[in-house]
Design an enzyme around this catalytic site. Structure first.
Site: not given
Ligand code: MV4
Length: 671
Positions: A116, A200, A235, A292
């Site tokens: 990441k 973040e 997720h 992918r």
């Molecule tokens: C975040 C966020 C809020 N703020 N980053 C969840 C999985 C990971 N790949 C990134 N994710 C998130 N990052 C910041 N700065 C909220 C999530 C997140 C989320 C993101 C995409 C799709 C579903 C989600 C469900 C919960 C939290």
């Protein structure tokens, strides 16, 4: 183009890849585990090679065995599908070293997007917008706290090596930072063997919007617009759609160009997805890149008219992309729903078993190219605990979102699936939910709308009971209420017990509706039939047609309403498919067992699938109520809460956190 392709996957994606490869004239080779010898993907391919035991690590994750199979079959290329080895840098490299084309990006691009924080640095340099934050090397707690203070709270601490929501901590205020940091680092070290974190700004109501990109080996790279995958649960994506509601042409172009810049920054080749997190005002930030083809790629295919697997194969064979950016456009709106064998009323626990009946489009209406089903299992196949319990993906298209949504709701109402529990009714409620209908999307939608998405179950309607009764009558030889339609020579009354022969014919059907006894009575006075249940008495006429073993097309007139349904009688179960809402009733012999007994799960509680215990909420001596969470298991990459089947006291817990348990293992004793 190659002439032979090995498909290193199973289920719907293996079938999907095989279909395009065969259309292009390629010979397709399947690989399969011991659990999949009779699987649909094996039948779909021209040849198949066994590669080991049912557990993925003994088969679909065995890169060397799969490469050997490719060589033995004379395959020039390997398509990894998604999951399994699709983002495995070592496997991509091993293919290249063996002179076999990996249908995917170069190993270096997979590696570049794997970390990441490293990916964020690359993206920053490429001018791709990032969530404000810190993703550098300095891991000193004082320094990180100072960074968090600068960003402003709430902040999110993310494990650099994490993914899919693992290793994340939301921190609401400065005084909570230290403890959250320590806990996040502990989890990251344990789960990923690497405790590096990044910080973040935490976005409160994010949307997940991703851009499909495609690059060839000649330096061309395009974007095929966006997908909105905000409707998720823990997720796991539940619904995906394209285009994203509310997207403006300007923002679409900005996101598309950012995604292409991201792909170019890692010398990407092939199909990729750049995930963004978007704020309610439309600002967007890079999250990660999936190197992918994705589960949800069909919605992009539906609106653009391009076959992305064909593009993958052509690009892997060295051909240039078939179009330039300016040639690309889209029409209409597409929605995909993932149909799973799982129980939404019990924490979405996978439902293992045989798919006795599986009726998918094109038996449903408007199967004219606006409805697509990508399936990996057939009627009669088993859903096993070894793999993701997805049954199929249902994808529909409409001229706009409203039409696509209505069609999806209709198609979901017409699916017939008997033998395992499914999320179909839940998906249909989601389609009809106000927030979803108004495209008020964000990643918290399912939780926010919990009360309307998980309504208290309603009693079966009289219509459903009458339809069930008619099917049961048909199964006993009484095909119609019309006397002249009775089978010549047969004496139907002999087939039916419980009839009183004194001018009034009467038969009582004892049914179970959501575990509760319900009696419905059929009566005939002179030539007039009636249905009664409780206070309700209505004239009834019925007509049935057998359409398969235990399956009937039933037409009734109840009172002055006409209704038709497919009814499937399977053992004690009677599944009524009418009016978009399936009803399950059970035949119940009140003399055989009491209702209480049949809902008693006994004193032990067993693991519904193999997995790992990740938390335990109770200890010996604790009093629990039916529905209480007892422990949490992890299986198939998901967490499953095991609930108490009844009120009682915990006698003993047989496992500890971290233990691996087998399918059916006794987990704890309840008195
Ligand atoms: C975040 C966020 C809020 N703020 N980053 C969840 C999985 C990971 N790949 C990134 N994710 C998130 N990052 C910041 N700065 C909220 C999530 C997140 C989320 C993101 C995409 C799709 C579903 C989600 C469900 C919960 C939290």
């Amino acid at each position: 183009m190659f002439n032979t392709l090995l498909i290193a996957n199973r289920g719907e994606i293996a079938c999907r890849v095989a279909a395009t490869a065969q259309r292009l004239g390629l010979r397709t080779i399947a690989v399969y585990s011991e659990a999949d010898a009779n699987a649909r993907h094996v039948a779909a391919c021209d040849a198949a090679i066994p590669i080991g035991g049912p557990e993925p690590r003994n088969s679909y994750l065995r890169g060397p065995a799969i490469l050997e199979a490719a060589k033995a079959a004379g395959a020039q290329a390997v398509h990894p599908g998604y999951g399994f080895l699709s983002e495995n840098e070592a496997f991509a490299q091993a293919c290249a070293d063996a002179g076999i084309v990996f249908v995917g990006p170069p190993a270096s691009a997979i590696a570049a997007m794997g970390s990441k924080s490293a990916a964020k640095s690359l993206m920053e340099a490429a001018g791709v917008p990032l969530v404000p934050g810190y993703h550098g090397e300095n891991q000193d707690p004082d320094f990180l706290q100072a960074q968090a203070d600068l960003i402003g709270y709430p902040v999110l601490i993310k494990a650099s090596a994490g993914g899919g929501g693992k290793g994340m901590r939301i921190v609401a205020s400065a005084d909570a930072f230290r403890e959250a940091l320590a806990s996040c680092k502990r989890e990251a070290a344990g789960s990923f063997g690497d405790d590096k974190v990044l910080i973040e700004r935490y976005l409160q109501k994010p949307r997940h919007i991703e851009i499909q990109v495609f690059a060839d080996s000649h330096g061309n790279c395009v974007y095929l617009f966006e997908r909105d995958c905000s409707v998720q649960r823990r997720h796991q994506k539940v619904i995906e759609e394209a285009p994203a509601p509310g997207m403006t042409p300007e923002r679409r172009r900005a996101m598309g160009e950012a995604a292409v810049a991201a792909a170019r920054a890692v010398d990407y080749v092939g199909a990729g997805t750049v995930e963004f997190i978007a704020e309610p005002d439309g600002r967007f930030y890079f999250m990660e890149m999936n190197t992918r083809l994705q589960v949800e790629h069909p919605v992009t295919e539906m609106i653009t008219g391009h076959d992305l697997v064909e593009w993958q194969l052509r690009v892997a064979a060295g051909e240039p992309l078939p179009v330039r950016q300016d040639d690309l456009s889209f029409t209409g709106h597409a929605i995909e729903a993932r149909i799973y064998a799982e129980n939404p009323d019990n924490g979405f626990l996978p439902s293992i078993g045989r798919l006795d009946v599986l009726r998918l489009p094109p038996h449903v209406a408007f199967a004219n190219g606006d409805v697509r089903i990508d399936g990996g299992v057939r009627e009669g196949d088993a859903i096993t605990p070894y793999y993701d319990p997805m049954i199929a993906k249902l994808i529909v298209r409409g001229k706009d979102r409203e039409q696509a949504r209505a069609r999806m709701a209709q198609a979901l109402g017409e699916l017939q699936c008997v033998g395992v529990q499914t999320n179909i009714a839940f998906l249909r409620r989601l389609m009809l939910d106000d927030a979803f209908a108004q495209a008020d999307l964000d990643t918290g939608l399912i939780e926010r709308r919990h009360d309307s998405l998980f309504p208290l179950p309603m009693p079966a309607t009289d219509t459903a009971c009458a339809l069930a009764m008619a099917a049961l009558l048909a199964s006993q030889g009484e095909k119609s209420s019309e006397p002249h339609q009775r089978v010549a020579g047969a004496d139907p009354w002999n087939a039916l017990d419980g009839w009183r022969v004194s001018g009034v014919y009467e038969k009582t059907f004892s049914l179970l509706d959501r575990g509760e006894a319900r009696e419905v009575v059929l009566r005939r006075v002179a030539e007039q039939w009636s249905y009664s249940s409780g206070e309700t008495v209505l004239p009834l006429a019925w007509q049935t047609e057998a359409t398969g073993a235990g399956q009937y097309l039933v037409r009734i007139r109840l009172g002055d309403a006409d209704e038709r349904a497919t009814v499937i009688v399977r053992g004690e179960q009677v599944h009524v498919y009418a009016g978009g809402v399936p009803t399950l009733l059970e035949q119940h012999d009140p003399l055989m067992h009491s209702v209480d007994e049949s809902s008693d799960h006994g004193g032990s509680l067993t693991a519904p699938m193999p997995g790992k215990i990740i938390s335990i909420a109770v200890k010996a001596g604790d009093a629990v109520k039916a529905g209480d969470a007892l422990l949490v298991m992890e299986a198939m990459k998901m967490e499953h809460t095991i609930q108490s089947p009844k009120d009682g006291t915990v006698q003993e817990v047989y496992f500890a956190v971290g233990d691996q348990v087998g399918d059916g293992a006794e987990l704890l004793a309840l008195d």
